[in-house]
Design an enzyme around this catalytic site. Sequence first.
Site, PDB file in Angstrom:
ATOM      1  N   LYS A 130      -3.441 -10.535   0.128  1.00 23.26           N
ATOM      2  CA  LYS A 130      -3.944  -9.627   1.118  1.00 23.26           C
ATOM      3  C   LYS A 130      -5.507  -8.970   0.672  1.00 23.26           C
ATOM      4  O   LYS A 130      -5.556  -8.506  -0.588  1.00 23.26           O
ATOM      5  CB  LYS A 130      -3.129  -8.355   1.291  1.00 23.26           C
ATOM      6  N   ASP A 167      -6.564  -7.504   6.210  1.00 25.61           N
ATOM      7  CA  ASP A 167      -5.851  -6.229   6.485  1.00 25.61           C
ATOM      8  C   ASP A 167      -7.230  -5.406   7.044  1.00 25.61           C
ATOM      9  O   ASP A 167      -7.527  -4.418   6.439  1.00 25.61           O
ATOM     10  CB  ASP A 167      -5.137  -5.672   5.284  1.00 25.61           C
ATOM     11  N   LYS A 180      -6.759  -3.542  10.120  1.00 24.98           N
ATOM     12  CA  LYS A 180      -6.131  -2.536  10.874  1.00 24.98           C
ATOM     13  C   LYS A 180      -7.025  -1.918  12.450  1.00 24.98           C
ATOM     14  O   LYS A 180      -7.629  -1.053  12.216  1.00 24.98           O
ATOM     15  CB  LYS A 180      -5.995  -1.340   9.838  1.00 24.98           C
ATOM     16  N   ASP A 198      -9.328   0.381  18.610  1.00 23.73           N
ATOM     17  CA  ASP A 198     -10.338   0.548  19.568  1.00 23.73           C
ATOM     18  C   ASP A 198      -9.973   0.278  21.252  1.00 23.73           C
ATOM     19  O   ASP A 198      -8.701  -0.176  21.226  1.00 23.73           O
ATOM     20  CB  ASP A 198     -11.681  -0.254  19.430  1.00 23.73           C
ATOM     21  N   THR A 237       1.990   5.206   5.970  1.00 27.39           N
ATOM     22  CA  THR A 237       2.784   6.119   4.849  1.00 27.39           C
ATOM     23  C   THR A 237       2.267   7.172   3.825  1.00 27.39           C
ATOM     24  O   THR A 237       3.009   8.025   3.300  1.00 27.39           O
ATOM     25  CB  THR A 237       3.491   5.249   3.871  1.00 27.39           C
ATOM     26  N   ARG A 289      -0.781  -3.630  -7.698  1.00 27.59           N
ATOM     27  CA  ARG A 289      -1.118  -3.305  -9.056  1.00 27.59           C
ATOM     28  C   ARG A 289       0.031  -3.815  -9.947  1.00 27.59           C
ATOM     29  O   ARG A 289      -0.344  -4.300 -11.120  1.00 27.59           O
ATOM     30  CB  ARG A 289      -1.094  -1.632  -9.395  1.00 27.59           C
TER      31      ARG A 289
END
Length: 232
Positions: free
Chosen positions: A33, A60, A62, A65, A118, A211
């Site tokens: 990603k 990614d 997002k 509009d 989140t 990570r």
Amino acid sequence: MFQNPICVALDTPDPSQAAAMAGKLKNHVGMAKVGMELFYRAGRVGYEKLAAQGVPLFLDLKLHDIPNTVAQGLTSLMSLAPAPAIVNVHASGGPAMLEAAAKAVDGKARLIGVTILTSLSDADIHAAGFDPASDTAQTVVKLARLSKQSGLDGVVCSPHDIAAIKAACGAEFMTVVPGVRPAGAEVQDQKRIATPRAARADGADILVIGRPITQAGDPAAAAAAIAASLEG
Ligand code: C5P
């Protein structure tokens, strides 16, 4: 769906760094990603440098509009070579935007919706104008249903929302799940976490893991260990 459900999050703006990490991981993950930090800096040249490693990409960005602008943005993204495996839009853009997005992608990539970020608390969500009568979990399911009705292939969701989304939208509706931590790994800033195995058992189709893989001493070994934990 995808043979290896692990999608490594390469959270870097630097396409050379991203490509080097993808090269190390390509035999151990199903996908990588990249997001706006890389795409805004390096554009399609950076994206295509990374894609040349041969790992399918989740781009990614997002989008959110008016329908026409989102559709044209996605048409531009579908002209990347190779096209991303997954792209996403904010589900709160509404039915017309989601339908226009699905039409523009036209099956060339999986199109998924972002429901509720989140990072937002219930108070933040209400302050942003969402229905104060329903809680976040209900809003997530509502936006997942809307995504499905509008022709999207799935949503991004926390490990804790998978079961409710699958119950509402069906097993085929994809769940792309961050907040995944191998047992014993550092939680860092993630709040609602699950192990890779638990998330898969709940029905997660794609596990987005950053990570714990990219910051490991041996990222390939870390990814291989996670893949092994999913077997059996
Ligand atoms: O390093 P870590 O495993 O926490 O990375 C998770 C990835 O998933 C990051 O790219 C993060 O931005 C993304 N993400 C998330 N939570 C969401 C949506 C995306 O952690 N709700």
